[in-house]
Design an enzyme around this catalytic site. Sequence first.
Site, PDB file in Angstrom:
ATOM      1  N   GLU A   1     -18.326 -13.575 -11.228  1.00  0.00           N
ATOM      2  CA  GLU A   1     -19.550 -13.302 -12.091  1.00  0.00           C
ATOM      3  C   GLU A   1     -19.336 -12.334 -13.023  1.00  0.00           C
ATOM      4  O   GLU A   1     -19.200 -10.997 -12.405  1.00  0.00           O
ATOM      5  CB  GLU A   1     -20.484 -13.093 -10.903  1.00  0.00           C
ATOM      6  CG  GLU A   1     -21.872 -13.188 -11.348  1.00  0.00           C
ATOM      7  CD  GLU A   1     -22.499 -14.484 -10.866  1.00  0.00           C
ATOM      8  OE1 GLU A   1     -22.845 -15.310 -11.565  1.00  0.00           O
ATOM      9  OE2 GLU A   1     -22.401 -14.979  -9.518  1.00  0.00           O
TER      10      GLU A   1
ATOM     11  N   ARG B   1     -28.761  -9.696  -0.582  1.00  0.00           N
ATOM     12  CA  ARG B   1     -30.244  -9.868  -1.430  1.00  0.00           C
ATOM     13  C   ARG B   1     -31.346  -9.572  -0.550  1.00  0.00           C
ATOM     14  O   ARG B   1     -32.381  -9.211  -0.826  1.00  0.00           O
ATOM     15  CB  ARG B   1     -30.198 -11.057  -2.192  1.00  0.00           C
ATOM     16  CG  ARG B   1     -29.202 -11.063  -3.661  1.00  0.00           C
ATOM     17  CD  ARG B   1     -29.829 -12.106  -4.437  1.00  0.00           C
ATOM     18  NE  ARG B   1     -28.652 -12.051  -5.695  1.00  0.00           N
ATOM     19  CZ  ARG B   1     -28.679 -13.111  -6.606  1.00  0.00           C
ATOM     20  NH1 ARG B   1     -29.614 -13.886  -6.591  1.00  0.00           N
ATOM     21  NH2 ARG B   1     -27.889 -13.068  -7.317  1.00  0.00           N
TER      22      ARG B   1
ATOM     23  N   ARG C   1     -27.945  -7.212  -9.102  1.00  0.00           N
ATOM     24  CA  ARG C   1     -27.995  -8.251  -7.636  1.00  0.00           C
ATOM     25  C   ARG C   1     -26.704  -9.133  -7.774  1.00  0.00           C
ATOM     26  O   ARG C   1     -26.772 -10.332  -6.957  1.00  0.00           O
ATOM     27  CB  ARG C   1     -29.281  -9.021  -7.946  1.00  0.00           C
ATOM     28  CG  ARG C   1     -29.484  -9.820  -9.222  1.00  0.00           C
ATOM     29  CD  ARG C   1     -30.698 -10.466  -9.341  1.00  0.00           C
ATOM     30  NE  ARG C   1     -30.776 -11.578 -10.283  1.00  0.00           N
ATOM     31  CZ  ARG C   1     -30.584 -11.247 -11.587  1.00  0.00           C
ATOM     32  NH1 ARG C   1     -30.548  -9.931 -12.021  1.00  0.00           N
ATOM     33  NH2 ARG C   1     -30.431 -12.446 -12.619  1.00  0.00           N
ATOM     34  N   HIS C   2     -25.833  -9.107  -8.637  1.00  0.00           N
ATOM     35  CA  HIS C   2     -24.659  -9.708  -8.589  1.00  0.00           C
ATOM     36  C   HIS C   2     -23.479  -8.931  -8.192  1.00  0.00           C
ATOM     37  O   HIS C   2     -23.273  -7.967  -8.867  1.00  0.00           O
ATOM     38  CB  HIS C   2     -24.492 -10.453 -10.031  1.00  0.00           C
ATOM     39  CG  HIS C   2     -25.282 -11.464 -10.432  1.00  0.00           C
ATOM     40  ND1 HIS C   2     -26.457 -11.574 -11.103  1.00  0.00           N
ATOM     41  CD2 HIS C   2     -25.234 -12.780  -9.789  1.00  0.00           C
ATOM     42  CE1 HIS C   2     -27.111 -12.588 -11.206  1.00  0.00           C
ATOM     43  NE2 HIS C   2     -26.575 -13.417 -10.468  1.00  0.00           N
TER      44      HIS C   2
ATOM     45  N   ARG D   1     -17.214 -15.151  -6.351  1.00  0.00           N
ATOM     46  CA  ARG D   1     -17.761 -15.677  -7.576  1.00  0.00           C
ATOM     47  C   ARG D   1     -17.398 -14.606  -8.569  1.00  0.00           C
ATOM     48  O   ARG D   1     -17.664 -13.563  -8.523  1.00  0.00           O
ATOM     49  CB  ARG D   1     -19.469 -15.648  -7.559  1.00  0.00           C
ATOM     50  CG  ARG D   1     -20.392 -16.223  -6.400  1.00  0.00           C
ATOM     51  CD  ARG D   1     -20.633 -17.641  -6.730  1.00  0.00           C
ATOM     52  NE  ARG D   1     -20.998 -18.373  -5.639  1.00  0.00           N
ATOM     53  CZ  ARG D   1     -22.235 -19.054  -5.491  1.00  0.00           C
ATOM     54  NH1 ARG D   1     -23.214 -18.765  -6.664  1.00  0.00           N
ATOM     55  NH2 ARG D   1     -22.576 -19.459  -4.385  1.00  0.00           N
TER      56      ARG D   1
ATOM     57  N   SER E   1     -30.859 -20.645  -2.019  1.00  0.00           N
ATOM     58  CA  SER E   1     -31.087 -21.992  -2.586  1.00  0.00           C
ATOM     59  C   SER E   1     -30.686 -22.898  -1.658  1.00  0.00           C
ATOM     60  O   SER E   1     -29.842 -22.590  -0.659  1.00  0.00           O
ATOM     61  CB  SER E   1     -30.036 -22.158  -4.014  1.00  0.00           C
ATOM     62  OG  SER E   1     -30.381 -21.559  -4.924  1.00  0.00           O
TER      63      SER E   1
ATOM     64  N   GLU F   1     -34.462 -14.657  -6.593  1.00  0.00           N
ATOM     65  CA  GLU F   1     -33.921 -15.354  -5.625  1.00  0.00           C
ATOM     66  C   GLU F   1     -33.161 -15.095  -4.462  1.00  0.00           C
ATOM     67  O   GLU F   1     -32.247 -14.174  -4.910  1.00  0.00           O
ATOM     68  CB  GLU F   1     -33.182 -16.687  -6.651  1.00  0.00           C
ATOM     69  CG  GLU F   1     -32.280 -17.510  -5.781  1.00  0.00           C
ATOM     70  CD  GLU F   1     -31.362 -18.177  -6.514  1.00  0.00           C
ATOM     71  OE1 GLU F   1     -31.631 -18.549  -7.751  1.00  0.00           O
ATOM     72  OE2 GLU F   1     -30.379 -18.664  -6.092  1.00  0.00           O
TER      73      GLU F   1
HETATM   74  P1  ATP Z   1     -28.233 -16.509  -9.372  1.00  0.00           P
HETATM   75  O1  ATP Z   1     -28.904 -17.626 -10.372  1.00  0.00           O
HETATM   76  O2  ATP Z   1     -29.172 -15.452  -8.729  1.00  0.00           O
HETATM   77  O3  ATP Z   1     -26.961 -15.904 -10.074  1.00  0.00           O
HETATM   78  P2  ATP Z   1     -27.083 -18.592  -8.010  1.00  0.00           P
HETATM   79  O4  ATP Z   1     -28.306 -19.658  -8.214  1.00  0.00           O
HETATM   80  O5  ATP Z   1     -25.959 -18.741  -8.897  1.00  0.00           O
HETATM   81  O6  ATP Z   1     -27.769 -17.121  -8.199  1.00  0.00           O
HETATM   82  P3  ATP Z   1     -26.555 -20.022  -5.742  1.00  0.00           P
HETATM   83  O7  ATP Z   1     -25.483 -20.577  -6.059  1.00  0.00           O
HETATM   84  O8  ATP Z   1     -27.854 -20.505  -5.491  1.00  0.00           O
HETATM   85  O9  ATP Z   1     -26.707 -18.628  -6.553  1.00  0.00           O
HETATM   86  O10 ATP Z   1     -26.155 -19.328  -4.147  1.00  0.00           O
HETATM   87  C1  ATP Z   1     -27.059 -18.950  -3.095  1.00  0.00           C
HETATM   88  C2  ATP Z   1     -27.592 -17.677  -3.014  1.00  0.00           C
HETATM   89  O11 ATP Z   1     -26.279 -16.650  -2.702  1.00  0.00           O
HETATM   90  C3  ATP Z   1     -28.262 -17.028  -3.928  1.00  0.00           C
HETATM   91  O12 ATP Z   1     -29.647 -17.393  -3.867  1.00  0.00           O
HETATM   92  C4  ATP Z   1     -28.035 -15.419  -3.803  1.00  0.00           C
HETATM   93  O13 ATP Z   1     -28.887 -15.035  -2.764  1.00  0.00           O
HETATM   94  C5  ATP Z   1     -26.533 -15.357  -3.385  1.00  0.00           C
HETATM   95  N1  ATP Z   1     -25.820 -15.428  -4.455  1.00  0.00           N
HETATM   96  C6  ATP Z   1     -25.408 -15.967  -5.171  1.00  0.00           C
HETATM   97  N2  ATP Z   1     -24.537 -15.561  -6.332  1.00  0.00           N
HETATM   98  C7  ATP Z   1     -24.429 -14.208  -5.773  1.00  0.00           C
HETATM   99  C8  ATP Z   1     -23.645 -12.985  -6.321  1.00  0.00           C
HETATM  100  N3  ATP Z   1     -22.986 -12.974  -7.448  1.00  0.00           N
HETATM  101  N4  ATP Z   1     -23.931 -11.852  -5.774  1.00  0.00           N
HETATM  102  C9  ATP Z   1     -24.805 -11.837  -4.615  1.00  0.00           C
HETATM  103  N5  ATP Z   1     -25.341 -12.812  -4.238  1.00  0.00           N
HETATM  104  C10 ATP Z   1     -25.338 -13.883  -4.784  1.00  0.00           C
HETATM  105 MG    MG Z   2     -29.385 -20.560  -6.881  1.00  0.00          MG
END
Ligand code: ATP
Ligand code: MG
Length: 434
Positions: free
Chosen positions: A214, A408, A220-221, A212, A360, A357
Amino acid sequence: MTPTRNTKTIRVEDGTATVNGWVQDIRNLGGISFLTLRDRYGTVQVTMPKKKIEPGLFDKLTTISRESAISVTGEVKESNQTALGLELIPTAAEIVSEAGVPLPMGVIDKVNVEMDTRLNHRFIDLRKPDVKAVFELKSLMFELISEACRKNGFTQISTPKINSSGAEGGATLFTVDYFGKEAYLAQSPQLYKQILMSSGLDRVFEISPAFRAENSHTTRHVTEFISFDGEMSWIESQDDVMSMVEIIIDYVLKGMKERGAEQLEILGKEIDVPALPYPRLTYEECLGIVRGKGLNLKDGEDLGTEGEKLVGDYMGEKGFDMYFIYEYPEEEKPFYIMEKDGTPYSYSFDLDYKGQEISSGGQREHRIDKLISRIEKKGLNPEDLEFYLEAFRYGMPSHGGWGIGTERLLVKMLDLPNIREAILFPRDVTRLSP
Ligand code: ATP
Ligand code: MG
């Protein structure tokens, strides 16, 4: 032949033994000196009464630099002065590789080293038992996830990580130059695990990297994490998916507690295994909770980090660490999620652990017409997703699944302060090496 032992297997009955490890510390008291030799499992004391040791060997083992890799052969003697109840009186030693001086960071020194320094020298950082224990526990977690999935009839799959389209929205896509064409690193195995639902492999799971882009600096990211994804067919509702997630997480937590006891002790941590079933709150109920705590979110607005935390506090006060939040606004959720017809909501859920979270999931839209209209509603072009849509045209079962961020999960399980503590070589906005 002298047997090779480690600090876990060495016994007085061995008589003589060879132990390989790193020089943790040397104390030279003149007439006697002590070298602490550390390996993966612990330490053993190498005791050197000057008169009884060949001078060359004594000098070698008292002047060698800390953290050098060595191999020591000696007599194993009982001792009531050491934790192992034995010590090694050396008869020979090989310096396998000498450590430079000064070390870029200490291993046993009680000074606080910055995270960046630690990550830049991760191989030394990992020589600390508590740092290493986290990764042994991570390994165990993957083992338990696989076990739980196999017990429940899931087949392990691997899907491509270089793709022609994303699944989780354009903002976090990494672009790759693929022989002159634009390609993307997988944000999740979403589209592929769904395609497989049409194949008859009715329960699949994958443990693999997710990428990602990000651009956030949080604890946590990261830009690369290990995602544990599952997908299952013939579900009646998303409840079936939540129940499966619950069964798997429960198996993992119990297994960690039991089989990870040694590492948990090193970390001084205990894992509380929440009782089943995990409470289930609707998104709307959560809105009420956070508003009650003074955060005035609008209808349909994302709970966000702050909202998640407030719900976590509320649930924590009631004694619940782990809970589902379900039926999020469809607008907040990706195209593949099924809408709850006639409402602004969707058949989606998050699993939250101590106010954050970790997963999902939800029921997917398996009806092609509705799926195409959702794709369009999200401003995407169905033609770009033709390879995916094709699987919905020839008999696609109802299905649903989840994605869990494994780091996480581990961070919350062990109450670690930062996701980077659970990744050997983390990747984030500023870190691409080592
Ligand atoms: P957040 O809102 O916390 O950034 P997200 O809703 O964008 O997460 P999802 O697409 O739902 O993330 O991804 C499923 C799971 O993958 C998340 O619940 C989380 O545990 C993990 N995850 C997502 N993005 C990241 C990240 N950048 N780093 C670490 N773990 C991640
Ligand atoms: Mg999510």
